[in-house]
Motif scaffolding. Sequence first.
Motif, mmCIF file in Angstrom:
data_model
loop_
_atom_site.group_PDB
_atom_site.id
_atom_site.type_symbol
_atom_site.label_atom_id
_atom_site.label_comp_id
_atom_site.label_asym_id
_atom_site.label_seq_id
_atom_site.Cartn_x
_atom_site.Cartn_y
_atom_site.Cartn_z
ATOM 1 N N CYS A 23 7.720 -14.821 30.542
ATOM 2 C CA CYS A 23 8.350 -14.205 31.708
ATOM 3 C C CYS A 23 7.308 -13.997 32.806
ATOM 4 O O CYS A 23 6.104 -13.999 32.548
ATOM 5 N N GLU A 24 7.781 -13.803 34.037
ATOM 6 C CA GLU A 24 6.875 -13.542 35.157
ATOM 7 C C GLU A 24 6.106 -12.241 34.980
ATOM 8 O O GLU A 24 5.021 -12.079 35.526
ATOM 9 N N CYS A 25 6.663 -11.292 34.192
ATOM 10 C CA CYS A 25 5.974 -10.021 33.960
ATOM 11 C C CYS A 25 4.878 -10.159 32.903
ATOM 12 O O CYS A 25 4.143 -9.214 32.641
ATOM 13 N N GLY A 26 4.773 -11.339 32.258
ATOM 14 C CA GLY A 26 3.730 -11.592 31.268
ATOM 15 C C GLY A 26 4.188 -11.438 29.829
ATOM 16 O O GLY A 26 3.453 -11.750 28.909
ATOM 17 N N SER A 27 5.413 -10.966 29.629
ATOM 18 C CA SER A 27 5.924 -10.753 28.276
ATOM 19 C C SER A 27 6.303 -12.075 27.621
ATOM 20 O O SER A 27 6.757 -13.009 28.278
#
Length: 44
Positions: A23-27
Amino acid sequence: MQYKCIRCGRILEKSLGTNEIECECGSRVFLKERPNVEKEVNSR
């Protein structure tokens, strides 16, 4: 297939040839989105 990010809730698409998604959030932890369908199980 659609997946939902656990951290931010964003819906992501994954094609069959791809092994990893991020994901863009790094998850990298996701829930598989499944349709809300009632299933019937018959016993033998």
